[in-house]
Design a protein around this motif. Structure first.
Motif, PDB file in Angstrom:
ATOM      1  N   ALA A 309      16.847 -29.723 -56.552  1.00  0.00           N
ATOM      2  CA  ALA A 309      15.962 -28.957 -56.391  1.00  0.00           C
ATOM      3  C   ALA A 309      15.340 -28.141 -57.424  1.00  0.00           C
ATOM      4  O   ALA A 309      13.905 -27.562 -57.695  1.00  0.00           O
ATOM      5  CB  ALA A 309      16.242 -27.928 -54.622  1.00  0.00           C
ATOM      6  N   VAL A 310      15.710 -27.126 -58.457  1.00  0.00           N
ATOM      7  CA  VAL A 310      15.397 -27.120 -59.307  1.00  0.00           C
ATOM      8  C   VAL A 310      14.767 -27.511 -60.140  1.00  0.00           C
ATOM      9  O   VAL A 310      13.794 -26.224 -61.015  1.00  0.00           O
ATOM     10  CB  VAL A 310      16.834 -26.404 -60.342  1.00  0.00           C
ATOM     11  CG1 VAL A 310      16.420 -25.895 -61.674  1.00  0.00           C
ATOM     12  CG2 VAL A 310      17.944 -25.130 -58.849  1.00  0.00           C
ATOM     13  N   GLN A 312      12.619 -29.317 -59.643  1.00  0.00           N
ATOM     14  CA  GLN A 312      11.401 -29.620 -59.284  1.00  0.00           C
ATOM     15  C   GLN A 312      10.483 -28.241 -59.408  1.00  0.00           C
ATOM     16  O   GLN A 312       8.968 -28.774 -59.487  1.00  0.00           O
ATOM     17  CB  GLN A 312      11.193 -29.510 -57.802  1.00  0.00           C
ATOM     18  CG  GLN A 312      11.612 -30.856 -57.224  1.00  0.00           C
ATOM     19  CD  GLN A 312      12.101 -30.435 -55.618  1.00  0.00           C
ATOM     20  OE1 GLN A 312      11.409 -29.961 -54.981  1.00  0.00           O
ATOM     21  NE2 GLN A 312      12.250 -31.898 -55.180  1.00  0.00           N
ATOM     22  N   LYS A 313      10.661 -27.536 -59.961  1.00  0.00           N
ATOM     23  CA  LYS A 313       9.986 -26.132 -60.848  1.00  0.00           C
ATOM     24  C   LYS A 313      10.043 -25.689 -61.971  1.00  0.00           C
ATOM     25  O   LYS A 313       9.546 -24.910 -62.778  1.00  0.00           O
ATOM     26  CB  LYS A 313      10.398 -25.172 -59.989  1.00  0.00           C
ATOM     27  CG  LYS A 313      10.231 -25.671 -58.225  1.00  0.00           C
ATOM     28  CD  LYS A 313      10.894 -24.024 -57.298  1.00  0.00           C
ATOM     29  CE  LYS A 313      10.146 -24.104 -56.016  1.00  0.00           C
ATOM     30  NZ  LYS A 313      11.136 -23.101 -55.119  1.00  0.00           N
ATOM     31  N   ILE A 314      11.557 -25.573 -62.406  1.00  0.00           N
ATOM     32  CA  ILE A 314      11.412 -26.422 -63.818  1.00  0.00           C
ATOM     33  C   ILE A 314      11.976 -27.091 -64.587  1.00  0.00           C
ATOM     34  O   ILE A 314      12.233 -28.363 -64.078  1.00  0.00           O
ATOM     35  CB  ILE A 314      12.960 -25.060 -64.079  1.00  0.00           C
ATOM     36  CG1 ILE A 314      12.903 -24.107 -63.103  1.00  0.00           C
ATOM     37  CG2 ILE A 314      13.555 -24.756 -65.646  1.00  0.00           C
ATOM     38  CD1 ILE A 314      14.124 -23.248 -63.359  1.00  0.00           C
ATOM     39  N   LYS A 315      11.404 -27.319 -65.965  1.00  0.00           N
ATOM     40  CA  LYS A 315      11.785 -28.959 -66.596  1.00  0.00           C
ATOM     41  C   LYS A 315      12.564 -28.906 -66.785  1.00  0.00           C
ATOM     42  O   LYS A 315      13.822 -28.472 -67.090  1.00  0.00           O
ATOM     43  CB  LYS A 315      10.563 -28.699 -68.138  1.00  0.00           C
ATOM     44  CG  LYS A 315      10.821 -29.733 -68.886  1.00  0.00           C
ATOM     45  CD  LYS A 315      10.094 -29.036 -70.519  1.00  0.00           C
ATOM     46  CE  LYS A 315       9.450 -30.576 -71.007  1.00  0.00           C
ATOM     47  NZ  LYS A 315       9.173 -29.961 -72.810  1.00  0.00           N
TER      48      LYS A 315
END
Length: 435
Positions: A309-310, A312-315
């Motif tokens: 999940a993380v 999906q927003k952080i490289k």
């Protein structure tokens, strides 16, 4: 080219998919991931058990992991060739059959009380698991709609982690607790001062006979399943591919990353029971310590869902580096402290490990295009780190003690920090832009 070959397999599956539902087949495939995760984690239970039984040094005990993960290095390439000739389904059946034989070999190994026979059994078992991995991973990708391939792989990997979480309870209950119980009876009865090697070894016979039966049943199921005949490669499938995956620095650094990651994870898992049973750390029995291994691998299972999940927003590289930094801090804390703090610091490393293997793997394969298959093979060979680094850690443990020996996984995580921040973005060759 590899990409067009994969596309043709996906087209074949999608056309066949209209004729039948492969949900049961995917459930069966998922059970494979659970099973090889279970079998791999069971090694961590057997290492202290065999160490005590045969009065081994830490380095000698680590030969279990050397033989097990050494099979990945030796068998991966032949397994790829074999699967290319017989296809995914028959490859799975072959892998299950060989793994079944490996489990059955534990029976005579215990009967004769031979450590060398145990090591051979570990090698045969791991050879079967290697063929399973070479067959099942791509099969999950192509057995169903292309747009949901990633979600299927994520789900099956989660069940692999579930297997590593459940195995410590199984091993602690059926193996370690049995030996401890027999030793107490012997001591009370004043029969002999210590159980013989053969008596202690017999504790592994029934568990591995059960596992052999489960593997045999899975092999029968896959023989009866009517699945698309995928995975066979034509003789000219590699023709027309220029260049080599070895020209990509980020892949080579990624292979080193896989090497050190697997070495660190296996090394920590292999020493956990010995570490937790020390008087100044946990002071608990081996069967009790086995249950704590579930926290180590259970953390990896939970962290995998959180990390997905993380990222999906952080490289992905930054998430990888962050986890590796946390692992460095935790391992250092375990090395410099005693008691509950040291114990839980090491167990929490499992949470940091969660996303490392799939993230390093995916970052290393970026931009390889037609060299992706070759790159994947290189990364699979790097799993041999699980054979080499725990052995080195064992040598250090014999000389300086278990805690100081954790310097090996600590240095491994330092490299992973570098790969997440810098190595994964290493400049691609100019030819890659034209490929």
């Amino acid at each position: 080219m590899a990409t067009s070959e994969l596309q043709s397999e996906l087209t074949q599956v999608n056309s066949t998919h209209q004729q039948g539902n492969f949900r049961f087949a995917l459930v069966a495939l998922t059970s494979l991931f659970f099973m090889w995760g279970f079998l791999t984690c069971l090694n961590d239970i057997l290492i202290p058990y065999l160490k005590n039984m045969f009065e081994l040094s830490y380095a000698q005990a680590m030969l279990v992991q050397f033989c097990f993960f050494g099979a990945y290095f030796i068998v991966s390439i032949p397994a790829g060739v074999l699967v290319g000739k017989i296809g995914y389904q028959k490859g799975i059946i072959t892998g299950l059959a060989i793994a079944c034989v490996g489990c059955l070999l534990f029976y005579p190994s215990a009967s004769y009380g031979s450590y060398n026979m145990f090591l051979f059994a570990f090698f045969v078992l791991a050879s079967g698991i290697t063929i399973l991995q070479v067959s099942a991973n791509p099969y999950v990708s192509v057995l169903g709609p292309a747009e949901t391939a990633s979600s299927r792989l994520t789900l099956t990997q989660a069940f692999n982690s579930l297997g590593t979480t459940v195995a410590p309870f199984f091993g602690g209950w059926l193996i370690l607790s049995t030996v401890e119980h027999d030793e107490k009876i012997t001591e009370v009865g004043k029969v002999i001062g210590q159980l013989s090697v053969e008596q202690q070894a017999s504790a592994v016979q029934m568990p591995y006979l059960i596992l052999a039966g489960a593997l045999f049943a899975l092999a029968l199921i896959f023989m009866l399943l009517k699945l698309p005949l995928l995975g066979k490669k034509s003789l000219d499938s590699r023709s027309g591919i220029a260049g080599s995956a070895w020209h990509y620095p980020h892949l080579i650094l990624g292979a080193v990353g896989i090497f050190v990651y697997v070495g660190a994870e296996v090394g920590i898992g292999s020493f956990l029971i010995s570490f937790l049973t020390q008087e100044d750390i946990g002071g608990i029995s081996e069967s009790q310590a086995a249950n704590y291994i579930a926290y180590y691998f259970g953390g990896a299972m939970v962290g995998r869902f959180i990390g997905a999940a993380v990222m999906q927003k952080i490289k992905a590289g930054k998430v990888l580096a962050f986890n590796a930094v946390c692992a460095c801090v935790l391992v250092t804390a375990a090395m410099l402290n005693v008691g509950t703090l040291a114990m839980w610091a090491l167990l929490l490393v499992g949470l940091c490990n969660s996303i490392m293997f799939p993230t390093i793997f995916s970052l290393a394969l970026q931009d390889l295009q037609q060299h992706t298959s070759q790159g994947s093979g290189i990364l699979c060979l790097a799993i041999v780190g699980g054979a080499v680094l725990p052995l080195l850690q064992g040598i250090l443990a014999d000389s300086f003690g278990i805690q100081l020996a954790f310097i090996v996984p600590l240095l491994c995580y330092v490299f992973i920090v570098y790969y997440g921040l810098i190595g994964c973005d290493a400049k691609r060759p100019v030819s890659a832009e034209k490929a």
